[in-house]
Design a protein around this motif. Structure first.
Motif, PDB file in Angstrom:
ATOM      1  N   GLU A   1      14.615  -6.471  -5.264  1.00 18.81           N
ATOM      2  CA  GLU A   1      15.462  -5.584  -4.449  1.00 18.81           C
ATOM      3  C   GLU A   1      15.000  -4.134  -4.544  1.00 18.81           C
ATOM      4  OE1 GLU A   1      19.511  -6.128  -5.651  1.00 18.81           O
ATOM      5  OE2 GLU A   1      19.634  -8.119  -4.762  1.00 18.81           O
ATOM      6  N   ASN A   2      14.423  -3.776  -5.684  1.00 15.85           N
ATOM      7  CA  ASN A   2      13.979  -2.396  -5.874  1.00 15.85           C
ATOM      8  C   ASN A   2      12.583  -2.138  -5.324  1.00 15.85           C
ATOM      9  OD1 ASN A   2      16.218  -1.290  -7.139  1.00 15.85           O
ATOM     10  ND2 ASN A   2      15.645  -2.183  -9.102  1.00 15.85           N
ATOM     11  N   TRP A   3      11.919  -3.198  -4.930  1.00 19.23           N
ATOM     12  CA  TRP A   3      10.536  -3.072  -4.478  1.00 19.23           C
ATOM     13  C   TRP A   3      10.452  -2.162  -3.262  1.00 19.23           C
ATOM     14  CZ3 TRP A   3       5.996  -4.291  -6.517  1.00 19.23           C
ATOM     15  CH2 TRP A   3       4.875  -4.326  -5.691  1.00 19.23           C
ATOM     16  N   SER A   4       9.536  -1.211  -3.265  1.00 17.28           N
ATOM     17  CA  SER A   4       9.427  -0.302  -2.119  1.00 17.28           C
ATOM     18  C   SER A   4       7.977  -0.060  -1.708  1.00 17.28           C
ATOM     19  CB  SER A   4      10.092   1.044  -2.461  1.00 17.28           C
ATOM     20  OG  SER A   4       9.433   1.659  -3.549  1.00 17.28           O
TER      21      SER A   4
ATOM     22  N   THR B   1      10.773   0.693 -14.596  1.00 16.07           N
ATOM     23  CA  THR B   1      12.180   0.283 -14.463  1.00 16.07           C
ATOM     24  C   THR B   1      12.628   0.192 -13.014  1.00 16.07           C
ATOM     25  OG1 THR B   1      12.805   2.596 -14.663  1.00 16.07           O
ATOM     26  CG2 THR B   1      12.848   1.293 -16.675  1.00 16.07           C
ATOM     27  N   ASN B   2      11.721   0.378 -12.083  1.00 17.87           N
ATOM     28  CA  ASN B   2      12.132   0.417 -10.678  1.00 17.87           C
ATOM     29  C   ASN B   2      11.499  -0.705  -9.861  1.00 17.87           C
ATOM     30  OD1 ASN B   2       9.800   1.799 -11.260  1.00 17.87           O
ATOM     31  ND2 ASN B   2       9.885   3.042  -9.427  1.00 17.87           N
TER      32      ASN B   2
ATOM     33  N   GLU C   1       0.820  -1.225   0.000  1.00 19.57           N
ATOM     34  CA  GLU C   1       0.000   0.000   0.000  1.00 19.57           C
ATOM     35  C   GLU C   1       0.847   1.264   0.000  1.00 19.57           C
ATOM     36  OE1 GLU C   1      -2.421   0.430   3.478  1.00 19.57           O
ATOM     37  OE2 GLU C   1      -0.898  -0.382   4.800  1.00 19.57           O
ATOM     38  N   ASN C   2       2.174   1.099  -0.048  1.00 23.01           N
ATOM     39  CA  ASN C   2       3.040   2.280  -0.055  1.00 23.01           C
ATOM     40  C   ASN C   2       3.348   2.704  -1.486  1.00 23.01           C
ATOM     41  OD1 ASN C   2       3.157   2.173   2.745  1.00 23.01           O
ATOM     42  ND2 ASN C   2       4.889   0.765   2.699  1.00 23.01           N
ATOM     43  N   SER C   3       2.372   3.269  -2.109  1.00 18.86           N
ATOM     44  CA  SER C   3       2.539   3.683  -3.494  1.00 18.86           C
ATOM     45  C   SER C   3       1.557   4.820  -3.759  1.00 18.86           C
ATOM     46  CB  SER C   3       2.230   2.519  -4.439  1.00 18.86           C
ATOM     47  OG  SER C   3       0.842   2.221  -4.398  1.00 18.86           O
ATOM     48  N   VAL C   4       1.630   5.323  -4.956  1.00 19.25           N
ATOM     49  CA  VAL C   4       0.705   6.397  -5.336  1.00 19.25           C
ATOM     50  C   VAL C   4      -0.748   5.916  -5.197  1.00 19.25           C
ATOM     51  CG1 VAL C   4       0.948   5.813  -7.791  1.00 19.25           C
ATOM     52  CG2 VAL C   4       0.154   8.063  -7.164  1.00 19.25           C
TER      53      VAL C   4
ATOM     54  N   GLU D   1       2.706   4.667 -12.145  1.00 23.56           N
ATOM     55  CA  GLU D   1       3.973   5.415 -12.005  1.00 23.56           C
ATOM     56  C   GLU D   1       4.548   5.790 -13.364  1.00 23.56           C
ATOM     57  OE1 GLU D   1       5.862   3.623  -7.866  1.00 23.56           O
ATOM     58  OE2 GLU D   1       6.836   3.220  -9.765  1.00 23.56           O
TER      59      GLU D   1
ATOM     60  N   HIS E   1       8.606  -2.200 -10.060  1.00 22.87           N
ATOM     61  CA  HIS E   1       7.157  -2.225  -9.835  1.00 22.87           C
ATOM     62  C   HIS E   1       6.376  -2.609 -11.087  1.00 22.87           C
ATOM     63  CE1 HIS E   1       7.590   0.637  -6.133  1.00 22.87           C
ATOM     64  NE2 HIS E   1       8.197  -0.511  -5.993  1.00 22.87           N
TER      65      HIS E   1
ATOM     66  N   GLY F   1       5.952  -2.137  -0.042  1.00 24.95           N
ATOM     67  CA  GLY F   1       5.489  -2.884   1.129  1.00 24.95           C
ATOM     68  C   GLY F   1       5.204  -4.323   0.758  1.00 24.95           C
ATOM     69  N   ASP F   2       5.114  -5.178   1.772  1.00 25.16           N
ATOM     70  CA  ASP F   2       5.080  -6.615   1.510  1.00 25.16           C
ATOM     71  C   ASP F   2       3.709  -7.260   1.597  1.00 25.16           C
ATOM     72  OD1 ASP F   2       7.859  -6.800   1.063  1.00 25.16           O
ATOM     73  OD2 ASP F   2       8.167  -6.571   3.208  1.00 25.16           O
TER      74      ASP F   2
END
Lengths: 222, 446
Positions: B192-195, B419-420, B100-103, B431, B422, B197-198
């Motif tokens: 590794e680039n995932w930001s 490219t990040n 849920e940590n996204s736009v 994004e 997602h 949340g899990d």
């Protein structure tokens, strides 16, 4: 807490005991970071529904402690420990977003003064290692961008020039208004975009450069 | 203090106290990256999926003229909604919010959209039995220095033999890929680039509803449906687009958000032809077959998740997070399994194959309580042709090359162009939508 109080008393005693000088700074801080500004502006542009845009990380305060080993020469040297806090807060409909930025620097200080009577202008040049922590809350909850991390840590180097003017108070006490400017050419903080804009590598580099300007007061104890 | 000292100090203070900070504050003047950009040109967006809709939403907020050209008869792309099949709305396309940590996480909070964390429990179909835990650890695809080989090959190297075949297919299937195609190294780099949340979340309504109500509603009037773009001529200063009915459209900038499968298959002709690096990059990005089958039963005989079937490696209770409780089981079928089921040729045959497998797992209860099915085959959809993108063996930086803008005229968005880390996600597509608008704004400002 006891340790902090004891250290403080020790430093004051050292100040009284010799020709050494102890300084405490408190100042307003103006921060400039192109990368972080861009990430925050990206956050704002990418969320048109926000009723209040996220302010840039600009205004903060700084507290600093310096210890100058010998204050009778024109040029002296010492150590400096500095903490800066900058906050950006925006409350839109149903979403309150806060960014908290902390800096801690530990550095070596070169102190230049006109004469041993501690009158007039003095200059400090401080070269420091800089640590940063960028932290975010959404609706009061910590933002966690990976399994365990909610803070975007950074590390870099910092050079600061401080210009002040001694005003004698009494005996060994002085007050000085000062301005200072610090340049951090490189602060490696690869997760700062993840905290600011909830993504990585979209618009920002994993590093940023910083300029920090301060205006404040220093209390000197000689 | 004598006169000379006084003058010296006053001069120093003037320089230090006024000029010095003035110069510094001037140097620190805040740059406005996106706010003060005006543009009289027109932007055309090809594709009304999440990326296209969001790009349009941002363009609208910036007051820039735009139009969306959509090949199919509706908007949403790989998001869709099925009503009337169950007593709750069903997502026929993307249905999980991955983190849920996204736009989109912000949009959900802002719009008070109801979501539920998916904490459902899993059973494994292993050696013809349903079990709670596997004998061997299958969590081998994360870590340092992983090889650039397929999941299938790496599993075999690590002693996960044939009995784990469909467990591994499920793990790869989560990435929309066959285990023989997905790169261990590439996917790990993506992770590794995932930001975001899990945790995974499900919508009480549907994912489609979120995009529809909060985004599409802002730009719906600018969508032209049933417009299949077949040619993009960007040789002149004005870009000319031609559709399958020989209608032409002119634009100054074009955002292409079609699935990577469409770009790979050459359904759109570019004039001049795209650079070879670009087409090579497209070809390296994987996209396998994918379908979702919704099975409606009179009884709830099934577990919340069943992993490891040879016909379908992942079944999931579709009622999770819903306000109502019709017994709907989702068969989430990717890669080789989706290709096989597609080859059966009819929805009836696909349903029969799935029921047969479920009967084996649950002693004939599936057929006994079966009511109806709905097959959503994204592979046979001519404007999608598969599930979503994944990292193939030897892919390298193909996504970065594929997503780079051309001549400040053609911009590439969509989940495959993320490219990040997602890609494969709706928020990843979103994004790229706003990323390309910002790239346009940056190019305009030059």
């Amino acid at each position: 807490m006891k340790l902090i109080v004891l250290s403080f008393i020790l430093l004051i005693n050292l100040g009284f005991a010799s020709a050494q000088e102890f300084q405490i700074d408190a100042s307003y801080t103006y921060l400039y970071s192109k990368q972080w500004d861009k990430a925050i502006q990206t956050y704002n542009v990418s969320r048109p529904w926000l009723t209040e845009k996220q302010p840039l990380l600009i205004h903060g305060f700084n507290g600093s402690l310096s210890y100058i080993f010998n204050s009778v020469e024109a040029v002296n040297h010492g150590i400096n420990l500095s903490y800066t806090f900058v906050r950006s807060s925006a409350a839109s409909d149903n979403i309150e977003n806060n960014l908290y930025l902390h800096f801690l620097t530990v550095g070596y200080l070169l102190h230049y003064q006109r004469n041993e009577k501690l009158r007039g202008i003095y200059t400090d040049l401080i070269v420091s290692a800089k640590l940063s922590g960028l932290y975010r809350t959404i609706n009061g909850e910590p933002f966690v961008y990976s399994e365990t991390y909610s803070n975007a840590f950074g590390i870099g180097g910092d050079i600061r020039l401080k210009l002040g003017y001694y005003i004698p108070l009494k005996n060994t006490m002085y007050l000085s208004p000062f301005i200072s400017s610090a340049c951090t050419p490189y602060l490696y903080s690869p997760n700062s975009e993840a905290v600011i804009n909830q993504t990585k590598g979209l618009t920002s580099n994993p590093w940023t450069a910083l300029l920090t300007n301060q205006i404040g007061l220093t209390f000197h104890l000689k | 203090m004598n006169r000379r000292d006084f003058l010296k100090q006053t001069s120093a203070l003037t320089i230090g106290g006024i000029l010095f900070p003035s110069a510094l504050f001037t140097a620190c003047r805040k740059e406005n990256f996106f706010e003060d950009v005006t543009y009289d040109g027109k932007v055309i967006i090809i594709g009304a999926g999440a990326a296209g809709l969001y790009a349009a939403y941002i363009l609208k907020s910036k007051g820039i003229d735009f139009q969306i050209l959509e090949a199919s008869s509706t908007y949403g792309g790989r998001l869709g909604k099925l009503t009337g099949f169950a007593n709750f709305p069903i997502d026929t396309g993307a249905q999980w919010l991955h983190g849920e940590n996204s736009v989109l996480g912000d949009l959900i909070k802002s719009s008070k959209t109801k979501i539920t964390r998916d904490d459902s429990e899993t059973k494994f179909w292993f050696n013809n039995k349903l079990i709670d835990a596997l004998p061997q650890n299958t969590n081998i695809f994360e870590g340092e220095e992983l090889p650039d080989i397929s999941y299938e090959a790496y599993a075999l190297q690590n002693g996960l033999g044939n009995e784990y075949k469909y467990i591994i297919e499920n793990i790869a299937g989560d990435q929309g890929a066959a285990a023989s195609h997905l790169s261990v190294y590439g996917n790990n780099k993506d992770e590794e680039n995932w930001s975001a949340g899990d945790d995974d979340f499900k919508f009480e309504e549907t994912f489609f509803d979120l995009i529809d109500k909060e985004i599409a509603s802002q730009v719906k009037d600018q969508i032209l449906i049933n417009t299949i773009i077949t040619k993009i001529d960007y040789s002149q200063s004005e870009i000319k687009l031609t559709d399958s009915n020989n209608n032409t459209f002119n634009a100054n900038k074009v955002i292409i958000t079609v699935p990577i499968s469409i770009l790979k298959s050459g359904d759109i002709q570019f004039i001049p032809a795209l650079p070879i690096e670009k087409t090579t990059a497209f070809s390296k990005i994987g996209m396998d077959a994918g379908m979702k089958v919704f099975l409606k039963f009179s009884n709830k005989f099934f577990d919340q998740n069943i992993i490891g079937g040879s016909v379908c490696a992942a079944y999931a209770d579709d009622r999770i997070g819903k306000a109502q409780n019709d017994n709907i089981l989702l068969a989430f079928i990717m890669g080789n399994q989706a290709e096989y089921l597609t080859s059966l040729g009819s929805d009836v045959a696909i349903t029969a194959a799935l029921l047969q497998e479920l009967d084996l797992m649950y002693n004939g209860q599936a057929t006994a309580s079966f009511i109806a099915s709905h097959v959503e085959n994204w592979t046979t959809n001519p404007f999608v042709k598969g599930a979503y993108s994944y990292s193939t063996v030897g892919m390298g930086d193909a996504r970065k090359t594929a997503s780079q803008a051309l001549s400040e005229k053609l911009y590439f968005a969509g989940e495959a162009m993320n490219t990040n880390g997602h890609h494969q996600t709706v928020h990843g597509a979103v994004e790229t939508g706003y990323r390309e608008v910002m790239n346009i704004l940056t190019d305009i400002k030059k």
